[in-house]
Design a protein around this motif. Structure first.
Motif, PDB file in Angstrom:
ATOM      1  N   VAL A   3      28.577  58.545  33.684  1.00  0.00           N
ATOM      2  CA  VAL A   3      29.431  58.373  32.579  1.00  0.00           C
ATOM      3  C   VAL A   3      30.746  58.655  33.173  1.00  0.00           C
ATOM      4  O   VAL A   3      31.870  57.995  33.184  1.00  0.00           O
ATOM      5  CB  VAL A   3      28.992  59.055  31.530  1.00  0.00           C
ATOM      6  N   ALA A   4      30.977  60.010  34.081  1.00  0.00           N
ATOM      7  CA  ALA A   4      32.214  60.396  34.478  1.00  0.00           C
ATOM      8  C   ALA A   4      32.632  59.262  35.371  1.00  0.00           C
ATOM      9  O   ALA A   4      33.809  59.066  35.484  1.00  0.00           O
ATOM     10  CB  ALA A   4      31.806  61.608  35.113  1.00  0.00           C
ATOM     11  N   PHE A   5      31.814  58.737  36.399  1.00  0.00           N
ATOM     12  CA  PHE A   5      32.393  57.675  37.168  1.00  0.00           C
ATOM     13  C   PHE A   5      32.895  56.411  36.517  1.00  0.00           C
ATOM     14  O   PHE A   5      33.803  56.021  36.954  1.00  0.00           O
ATOM     15  CB  PHE A   5      31.174  57.427  38.016  1.00  0.00           C
ATOM     16  N   VAL A   6      32.117  56.101  35.628  1.00  0.00           N
ATOM     17  CA  VAL A   6      32.541  54.692  34.748  1.00  0.00           C
ATOM     18  C   VAL A   6      33.765  55.194  34.016  1.00  0.00           C
ATOM     19  O   VAL A   6      34.955  54.344  33.979  1.00  0.00           O
ATOM     20  CB  VAL A   6      31.608  54.479  33.619  1.00  0.00           C
ATOM     21  N   VAL A   7      34.160  56.324  33.360  1.00  0.00           N
ATOM     22  CA  VAL A   7      35.538  56.711  32.758  1.00  0.00           C
ATOM     23  C   VAL A   7      36.515  56.802  33.705  1.00  0.00           C
ATOM     24  O   VAL A   7      37.732  56.429  33.732  1.00  0.00           O
ATOM     25  CB  VAL A   7      35.230  58.299  32.189  1.00  0.00           C
ATOM     26  N   ALA A   8      36.299  57.243  35.215  1.00  0.00           N
ATOM     27  CA  ALA A   8      37.307  57.594  36.229  1.00  0.00           C
ATOM     28  C   ALA A   8      37.589  55.982  36.723  1.00  0.00           C
ATOM     29  O   ALA A   8      38.804  55.747  36.780  1.00  0.00           O
ATOM     30  CB  ALA A   8      36.582  58.252  37.353  1.00  0.00           C
ATOM     31  N   LEU A   9      36.458  55.119  36.686  1.00  0.00           N
ATOM     32  CA  LEU A   9      37.017  53.674  37.204  1.00  0.00           C
ATOM     33  C   LEU A   9      37.796  53.196  36.254  1.00  0.00           C
ATOM     34  O   LEU A   9      38.549  52.361  36.491  1.00  0.00           O
ATOM     35  CB  LEU A   9      35.569  52.892  37.234  1.00  0.00           C
ATOM     36  N   THR A  10      37.557  53.303  34.887  1.00  0.00           N
ATOM     37  CA  THR A  10      38.228  52.623  33.805  1.00  0.00           C
ATOM     38  C   THR A  10      39.608  53.181  33.950  1.00  0.00           C
ATOM     39  O   THR A  10      40.534  52.308  33.763  1.00  0.00           O
ATOM     40  CB  THR A  10      37.438  52.968  32.439  1.00  0.00           C
ATOM     41  N   SER A  11      39.915  54.410  34.091  1.00  0.00           N
ATOM     42  CA  SER A  11      41.163  55.016  34.128  1.00  0.00           C
ATOM     43  C   SER A  11      42.024  54.466  35.050  1.00  0.00           C
ATOM     44  O   SER A  11      43.013  54.166  35.231  1.00  0.00           O
ATOM     45  CB  SER A  11      41.279  56.647  34.360  1.00  0.00           C
ATOM     46  N   VAL A  12      41.276  54.236  36.303  1.00  0.00           N
ATOM     47  CA  VAL A  12      42.125  53.607  37.638  1.00  0.00           C
ATOM     48  C   VAL A  12      42.469  52.329  37.286  1.00  0.00           C
ATOM     49  O   VAL A  12      43.553  51.881  37.509  1.00  0.00           O
ATOM     50  CB  VAL A  12      41.104  53.791  38.793  1.00  0.00           C
ATOM     51  N   GLY A  13      41.300  51.451  36.634  1.00  0.00           N
ATOM     52  CA  GLY A  13      41.612  50.107  36.314  1.00  0.00           C
ATOM     53  C   GLY A  13      42.938  50.042  35.513  1.00  0.00           C
ATOM     54  O   GLY A  13      43.872  48.897  35.658  1.00  0.00           O
ATOM     55  N   PHE A  14      42.982  50.840  34.403  1.00  0.00           N
ATOM     56  CA  PHE A  14      44.112  50.887  33.383  1.00  0.00           C
ATOM     57  C   PHE A  14      45.222  51.213  33.884  1.00  0.00           C
ATOM     58  O   PHE A  14      46.327  50.717  33.622  1.00  0.00           O
ATOM     59  CB  PHE A  14      43.651  51.908  32.214  1.00  0.00           C
ATOM     60  N   TRP A  15      45.401  52.280  34.865  1.00  0.00           N
ATOM     61  CA  TRP A  15      46.608  52.611  35.642  1.00  0.00           C
ATOM     62  C   TRP A  15      46.765  51.480  36.488  1.00  0.00           C
ATOM     63  O   TRP A  15      48.533  51.118  36.428  1.00  0.00           O
ATOM     64  CB  TRP A  15      46.290  53.796  36.661  1.00  0.00           C
ATOM     65  N   PHE A  16      46.164  50.881  37.260  1.00  0.00           N
ATOM     66  CA  PHE A  16      46.679  49.632  37.993  1.00  0.00           C
ATOM     67  C   PHE A  16      47.166  48.791  37.239  1.00  0.00           C
ATOM     68  O   PHE A  16      48.053  47.855  37.495  1.00  0.00           O
ATOM     69  CB  PHE A  16      45.488  49.222  38.925  1.00  0.00           C
ATOM     70  N   ALA A  17      46.525  48.337  36.052  1.00  0.00           N
ATOM     71  CA  ALA A  17      46.870  47.059  35.514  1.00  0.00           C
ATOM     72  C   ALA A  17      48.432  47.269  34.553  1.00  0.00           C
ATOM     73  O   ALA A  17      48.749  46.306  34.514  1.00  0.00           O
ATOM     74  CB  ALA A  17      45.817  46.794  34.250  1.00  0.00           C
ATOM     75  N   HIS A  18      48.590  48.399  34.452  1.00  0.00           N
ATOM     76  CA  HIS A  18      49.875  48.605  33.763  1.00  0.00           C
ATOM     77  C   HIS A  18      50.792  49.395  34.372  1.00  0.00           C
ATOM     78  O   HIS A  18      52.169  49.586  34.104  1.00  0.00           O
ATOM     79  CB  HIS A  18      49.573  49.530  32.631  1.00  0.00           C
ATOM     80  N   LYS A  19      50.871  49.656  35.948  1.00  0.00           N
ATOM     81  CA  LYS A  19      51.721  49.886  36.880  1.00  0.00           C
ATOM     82  C   LYS A  19      52.723  49.001  37.166  1.00  0.00           C
ATOM     83  O   LYS A  19      52.241  47.925  37.976  1.00  0.00           O
ATOM     84  CB  LYS A  19      51.037  50.702  38.018  1.00  0.00           C
ATOM     85  N   PRO A  20      53.842  49.012  37.150  1.00  0.00           N
ATOM     86  CA  PRO A  20      54.959  47.997  37.526  1.00  0.00           C
ATOM     87  C   PRO A  20      54.741  47.825  39.140  1.00  0.00           C
ATOM     88  O   PRO A  20      54.578  48.592  39.968  1.00  0.00           O
ATOM     89  CB  PRO A  20      56.275  48.653  37.328  1.00  0.00           C
ATOM     90  N   ILE A  21      54.943  46.424  39.329  1.00  0.00           N
ATOM     91  CA  ILE A  21      54.716  45.955  40.650  1.00  0.00           C
ATOM     92  C   ILE A  21      56.135  45.820  41.601  1.00  0.00           C
ATOM     93  O   ILE A  21      57.013  45.662  40.921  1.00  0.00           O
ATOM     94  CB  ILE A  21      54.023  44.589  40.878  1.00  0.00           C
ATOM     95  N   GLU A  22      56.088  46.462  42.910  1.00  0.00           N
ATOM     96  CA  GLU A  22      57.247  46.533  43.650  1.00  0.00           C
ATOM     97  C   GLU A  22      57.472  44.693  43.902  1.00  0.00           C
ATOM     98  O   GLU A  22      56.685  43.984  44.137  1.00  0.00           O
ATOM     99  CB  GLU A  22      57.300  47.095  44.699  1.00  0.00           C
ATOM    100  N   LEU A  23      58.528  44.343  43.843  1.00  0.00           N
ATOM    101  CA  LEU A  23      59.056  43.183  44.159  1.00  0.00           C
ATOM    102  C   LEU A  23      60.080  43.003  45.378  1.00  0.00           C
ATOM    103  O   LEU A  23      60.690  44.126  45.499  1.00  0.00           O
ATOM    104  CB  LEU A  23      59.614  42.316  43.091  1.00  0.00           C
ATOM    105  N   ARG A  24      60.129  42.069  46.262  1.00  0.00           N
ATOM    106  CA  ARG A  24      61.023  42.039  47.298  1.00  0.00           C
ATOM    107  C   ARG A  24      62.507  41.754  46.781  1.00  0.00           C
ATOM    108  O   ARG A  24      63.356  41.959  47.697  1.00  0.00           O
ATOM    109  CB  ARG A  24      60.507  41.137  48.336  1.00  0.00           C
ATOM    110  N   ALA A  25      62.951  41.355  45.566  1.00  0.00           N
ATOM    111  CA  ALA A  25      63.817  40.987  45.157  1.00  0.00           C
ATOM    112  C   ALA A  25      63.811  41.025  43.590  1.00  0.00           C
ATOM    113  O   ALA A  25      62.610  41.106  43.022  1.00  0.00           O
ATOM    114  CB  ALA A  25      64.387  39.577  45.245  1.00  0.00           C
ATOM    115  N   PRO A  26      64.834  41.109  42.716  1.00  0.00           N
ATOM    116  CA  PRO A  26      64.699  41.268  41.243  1.00  0.00           C
ATOM    117  C   PRO A  26      63.956  40.092  40.589  1.00  0.00           C
ATOM    118  O   PRO A  26      63.528  40.496  39.753  1.00  0.00           O
ATOM    119  CB  PRO A  26      66.154  41.325  40.767  1.00  0.00           C
ATOM    120  N   VAL A  27      64.130  39.035  41.246  1.00  0.00           N
ATOM    121  CA  VAL A  27      63.163  37.914  40.662  1.00  0.00           C
ATOM    122  C   VAL A  27      62.596  37.113  41.883  1.00  0.00           C
ATOM    123  O   VAL A  27      63.294  37.027  42.957  1.00  0.00           O
ATOM    124  CB  VAL A  27      64.117  37.060  39.906  1.00  0.00           C
ATOM    125  N   VAL A  28      61.248  37.268  41.669  1.00  0.00           N
ATOM    126  CA  VAL A  28      60.521  36.447  42.669  1.00  0.00           C
ATOM    127  C   VAL A  28      59.828  35.186  42.085  1.00  0.00           C
ATOM    128  O   VAL A  28      59.124  35.286  41.015  1.00  0.00           O
ATOM    129  CB  VAL A  28      59.567  37.372  43.385  1.00  0.00           C
TER     130      VAL A  28
END
Length: 324
Positions: A3-28
């Motif tokens: 259960v702890a592993f699933v919770v951790a995996l879900t948390s990582v997935g949520f963090w990845f899904a909603h973390k802004p992506i770095e772009l090489r330019a303001p618009v790509v």
């Protein structure tokens, strides 16, 4: 532990899904080609300057059930976009678009120039002959002039000029068929193509919508009695690149297929792209017995029934000039 592993995996997935992506330019921007799977698309997106891990982006698309729903097209992402927003954009087909305006009264040379110089539109007509272009868009005609409906056309960025032309051709075919179906039974025109020719002349003769019906009536009346159309725009069209901006007497006397002073009837092809008002006027002209008109100088025209009246109008409105 599980259960702890699933919770951790879900948390990582949520963090990845909603973390802004770095772009090489303001618009790509990037294009997902037709037939690419999610993994291939993710690799291409990353190579285009969107700093996202392709495997993680693919995983996010798979667990959300959207991996098989991505749509081909051109896309544009801005600073602050997240992996989840990117997945939604791909699966919703939220493509980026450009626009190109094809103007009433333009000839085909001007249309080609506009399409081939429009940013984000692939100039896949460059190097092709007019006949090649007509063949590739499925047109049955042998001359391209007047076959495309003037309008603003949206397109997916990085799509081709041929695709825009095909749509403009289809639009004109529909508009022309609809206009022909509503034609005046007394019209001297014998085919939709003749209507297109006359509409193109009306388009070039006046930019004033409320004059088009009478301008069309003048030409229709002349066609009925076998009187030459004597329209300057068709002569100018026939001169092509040789026209220097001034129409001379020798130009009117020099015979060519579009010289409506030396040849009776309609010219062999349209001379420009007519708009909807000119199409309607050509097939249902305003009823009149006018045979002449001359520009007043303010955008409107003076119409006459007799040559004497017409000559007086010419003296009044165009001293030392010319008129139809």
């Amino acid at each position: 532990m599980l259960v702890a592993f699933v919770v951790a995996l879900t948390s990582v997935g949520f963090w990845f899904a909603h973390k802004p992506i770095e772009l090489r330019a303001p618009v790509v921007d990037f294009t997902v080609q037709r037939g690419l799977g999610m993994r291939q698309a993710a690799n291409h997106i990353a190579a285009s300057g969107v700093a996202v891990q392709p495997r993680l982006l693919t995983w996010l698309a798979q667990i959300s059930g959207r991996a098989n729903r991505i749509k081909a097209g051109s896309y544009e992402v801005h600073t602050g976009v997240t992996p989840w927003q990117l997945i939604l954009k791909l699966s919703d087909g939220d493509v980026s678009q450009g626009a190109v305006l094809l103007v009433e009264g333009w000839n085909f040379r001007q249309v080609r120039q506009a399409l081939e110089t429009t940013p984000d539109l692939v100039a896949d007509t460059a190097g092709l002959s007019d006949a090649d272009i007509l063949g590739r868009i499925g047109a049955s005609e042998t001359h391209p002039e007047g076959l495309f409906f003037p309008d603003t056309y949206l397109f997916d960025k990085h799509s081709g000029a041929l695709a825009v032309l095909k749509r403009a051709y289809g639009s004109m075919q529909k508009r022309l068929a609809a206009a022909w179906a509503e034609r005046d039974p007394a019209s001297p025109l014998k085919s939709p193509y003749e209507a297109l020719i006359l509409a193109s002349i009306v388009e070039k003769e006046t930019g004033r919508a409320d004059d088009r019906g009478l301008v069309a009536s003048v030409f229709s009346n002349r066609l009925r009695i076998g009187m030459p159309l004597q329209t300057d725009p068709s002569v100018i069209y026939g001169l092509g690149a040789d026209f220097d901006g001034k129409l001379r007497r020798k130009d009117l006397d020099t015979d060519h297929p579009w010289n409506t002073y030396t040849r009776p009837g309609l010219p062999p092809t349209p001379i420009a792209m007519p708009g909807p008002d000119a199409l309607r006027a050509a097939v249902r002209p305003q009823q009149s017995d006018y045979l002449y008109f001359v520009a007043r100088g303010d955008g409107s025209s003076q119409f006459s029934r007799s040559l004497d009246d017409h000559n007086r109008a010419v003296d009044r409105f165009i001293r030392n000039g010319r008129a139809n």
